[in-house]
Design an enzyme around this catalytic site. Structure first.
Site, mmCIF file in Angstrom:
data_model
loop_
_atom_site.group_PDB
_atom_site.id
_atom_site.type_symbol
_atom_site.label_atom_id
_atom_site.label_comp_id
_atom_site.label_asym_id
_atom_site.label_seq_id
_atom_site.Cartn_x
_atom_site.Cartn_y
_atom_site.Cartn_z
ATOM 1 N N ASP A 21 0.861 -1.185 0.000
ATOM 2 C CA ASP A 21 0.000 0.000 0.000
ATOM 3 C C ASP A 21 0.898 1.235 0.000
ATOM 4 O O ASP A 21 2.121 1.132 0.081
ATOM 5 C CB ASP A 21 -0.999 -0.037 1.160
ATOM 6 C CG ASP A 21 -0.342 0.138 2.515
ATOM 7 O OD1 ASP A 21 0.895 0.357 2.575
ATOM 8 O OD2 ASP A 21 -1.059 0.062 3.520
ATOM 9 N N SER A 22 0.291 2.405 -0.108
ATOM 10 C CA SER A 22 1.072 3.625 -0.270
ATOM 11 C C SER A 22 1.502 4.234 1.058
ATOM 12 O O SER A 22 2.315 5.144 1.088
ATOM 13 C CB SER A 22 0.233 4.660 -1.017
ATOM 14 O OG SER A 22 -0.834 5.085 -0.175
ATOM 15 N N GLY A 23 0.938 3.750 2.143
ATOM 16 C CA GLY A 23 1.182 4.361 3.448
ATOM 17 C C GLY A 23 0.133 5.385 3.806
ATOM 18 O O GLY A 23 0.009 5.791 4.958
ATOM 19 N N GLY A 24 -0.628 5.829 2.810
ATOM 20 C CA GLY A 24 -1.596 6.905 3.023
ATOM 21 C C GLY A 24 -2.654 6.576 4.060
ATOM 22 O O GLY A 24 -2.928 7.387 4.946
ATOM 23 N N GLN A 43 -11.340 7.387 -5.834
ATOM 24 C CA GLN A 43 -11.951 7.943 -4.616
ATOM 25 C C GLN A 43 -13.250 8.647 -5.001
ATOM 26 O O GLN A 43 -13.689 8.558 -6.138
ATOM 27 C CB GLN A 43 -10.962 8.889 -3.912
ATOM 28 C CG GLN A 43 -9.783 8.175 -3.242
ATOM 29 C CD GLN A 43 -10.167 7.363 -1.999
ATOM 30 O OE1 GLN A 43 -11.297 7.448 -1.501
ATOM 31 N NE2 GLN A 43 -9.231 6.560 -1.513
ATOM 32 N N ASP A 83 -8.016 -7.272 -0.124
ATOM 33 C CA ASP A 83 -7.189 -7.473 1.066
ATOM 34 C C ASP A 83 -8.049 -7.113 2.261
ATOM 35 O O ASP A 83 -8.948 -6.279 2.154
ATOM 36 C CB ASP A 83 -5.959 -6.555 1.062
ATOM 37 C CG ASP A 83 -6.307 -5.148 1.517
ATOM 38 O OD1 ASP A 83 -6.884 -4.393 0.709
ATOM 39 O OD2 ASP A 83 -6.059 -4.818 2.685
ATOM 40 N N CYS A 133 -12.705 -28.565 5.818
ATOM 41 C CA CYS A 133 -11.482 -27.758 5.686
ATOM 42 C C CYS A 133 -10.250 -28.651 5.826
ATOM 43 O O CYS A 133 -10.216 -29.562 6.649
ATOM 44 C CB CYS A 133 -11.479 -26.670 6.756
ATOM 45 S SG CYS A 133 -10.033 -25.607 6.696
ATOM 46 N N CYS A 188 -7.160 -27.485 6.578
ATOM 47 C CA CYS A 188 -6.083 -26.771 7.275
ATOM 48 C C CYS A 188 -5.590 -27.575 8.481
ATOM 49 O O CYS A 188 -6.264 -28.500 8.933
ATOM 50 C CB CYS A 188 -6.565 -25.386 7.696
ATOM 51 S SG CYS A 188 -7.393 -25.373 9.303
ATOM 52 N N CYS A 208 -8.117 -27.925 11.456
ATOM 53 C CA CYS A 208 -9.277 -28.806 11.259
ATOM 54 C C CYS A 208 -8.893 -30.273 11.121
ATOM 55 O O CYS A 208 -9.665 -31.151 11.491
ATOM 56 C CB CYS A 208 -10.074 -28.355 10.038
ATOM 57 S SG CYS A 208 -10.846 -26.741 10.290
ATOM 58 N N HIS A 249 -6.460 -21.417 9.773
ATOM 59 C CA HIS A 249 -7.795 -21.858 9.358
ATOM 60 C C HIS A 249 -8.530 -20.749 8.595
ATOM 61 O O HIS A 249 -9.102 -20.992 7.530
ATOM 62 C CB HIS A 249 -8.644 -22.299 10.552
ATOM 63 C CG HIS A 249 -10.074 -22.439 10.164
ATOM 64 N ND1 HIS A 249 -10.547 -23.527 9.460
ATOM 65 C CD2 HIS A 249 -11.118 -21.575 10.272
ATOM 66 C CE1 HIS A 249 -11.822 -23.332 9.179
ATOM 67 N NE2 HIS A 249 -12.195 -22.161 9.655
HETATM 68 ZN ZN LIG Z 1 -9.629 -25.297 8.934
#
Ligand SMILES: [Zn+2]
Length: 365
Positions: free
Chosen positions: A90-93, A187, A264, A302, A304, A307, A333
């Protein structure tokens, strides 16, 4: 320049592929947030295991500590954090704007005091782009001003116009290299006319991709979607579109339905550290006492580590005991859940069944 191909369409939803200096990213894609050069509570191998091929790094945090020049001298952010795949910075803004009393806005840029030691910094479009270059970002973001919500229309307009002047300066400061690109940020708050003016300005400047910023800051989902309905058709068909800072699973599905390709959000990682888990049967709070004796898996579908290896009772115990492993397992997870959600959306778009897929999320919170 970064590559982008649209491989399939279903309504306004797109299934695409970004090609960066650090590999391909299948879209729609979710980018885990790696604020300070780490996705909190995760190893890079663990992040990649969830299907993520791009993470977000925060210019604001990295410029203050350990410093962009230091990271560059150590070989760049990819090597520093041992993440071989793509990085968007990101730009930091956004972080600087949230410092409120500790910053001063001007046409040239924003001056602010570090939240770490109070020392004075200046962030201009040129400096933001230079920092992101030092970090070695595959995707650089233009510096913008994130307009607060709510704000009077005149304030939203002048803030958007400042962001557009900064977008022009950001584009000019960006050094084009193969596999690297810069995104502009639309924007204009909740006003369709301002959003369209902003989009037209950015398209005129010409960016590798287009982000929609300043949403999911309290305006509500219906308004977010209405802004996307007005804005997305004004963005180029052949370039990736990124909705910043969003969101819950239903937000992602609704935005993909409107033609967004990238996201994100801190939600899956932050929730993982507060014992909140996203599952196929809704959000589960593992601190709740009803899990104390439950031998069941968190989400039986799942794959992961949380799980496949542990019970809800054990995850409940870890969260009650404040054990670090609880944060690690639940973050893994949640990122797996988001990774699976994106993969399922890509498959549904390819199969032409996205509308039915999306309908299942319509009544979710
Ligand atoms: Zn999971």
């Amino acid at each position: 320049m970064i590559g982008f191909q649209v491989l399939a369409r279903d309504g306004a939803a797109r299934r695409g592929r970004l090609t960066t200096a650090h590999g391909a990213v299948e879209t729609p894609a979710f980018m885990p947030v790696g604020t300070a050069g780490t996705v909190k509570a995760m190893t890079p191998e663990g992040v990649a295991a969830t299907g993520a091929r791009i993470v977000l790094g925060n210019t604001y945090h990295l410029m203050l500590r350990p410093g962009a020049e230091r990271i560059a001298a150590l070989g760049g952010l990819h090597r520093f954090m041992n993440w071989p795949h793509a990085i968007l910075t990101d730009s930091g803004g956004f972080q600087v704007m949230s410092l409120a009393a500790r910053r001063t806005m001007a046409e040239a840029g924003v001056t602010f005091r570090s939240h770490l030691d109070g020392s004075l910094y200046e962030l201009t479009p040129e400096r933001s782009i230079a920092i992101q270059h030092l970090l070695g970002a595959d995707i650089t973001m233009a510096l913008d001003e994130c307009t607060p919500y709510p704000a009077p229309p005149e304030a939203v307009e002048s803030s958007m116009e400042l962001s557009m002047r900064w977008a022009e300066r950001s584009r000019r400061a960006f050094v084009d290299r193969p596999g690297h690109g810069i995104f502009g940020i639309v924007q204009g708050g909740v006003h369709p006319d301002l959003r369209l003016r902003s989009a037209a300005k950015l398209v005129g400047i010409g960016f590798d991709g287009y982000a929609v910023g300043g949403l999911a800051i309290g305006e509500g989902r219906e308004t977010t979607f209405a802004v996307l309905d007005a804005t997305v058709p004004a963005l180029p068909e052949d370039r990736p579109r990124y909705l910043m800072g969003v969101g819950k699973p239903a937000d992602l599905v609704g935005a993909v339905a409107r033609g967004i390709d990238m996201f994100d959000c801190v939600l899956p990682t932050r929730s993982g550290r507060t014992a909140q888990a996203f599952t196929r049967s809704g959000v589960v709070n593992l601190r709740n006492a009803r899990h104390a004796d439950d031998p069941a898996q968190l989400d039986p579908e799942c794959c992961c580590p949380a799980c496949t290896g542990y019970s809800r009772a054990y995850l409940h115990h870890l969260s009650r005991a404040g054990e670090i492993l609880g944060s690690m397992l639940l973050t893994a997870h949640n990122l797996q859940y988001y990774g699976d959600l994106m993969a399922a959306m890509r498959a549904a778009i390819e199969a032409g069944t996205f509308a039915a897929f999306a309908a299942a999320f319509e009544n979710e919170g």
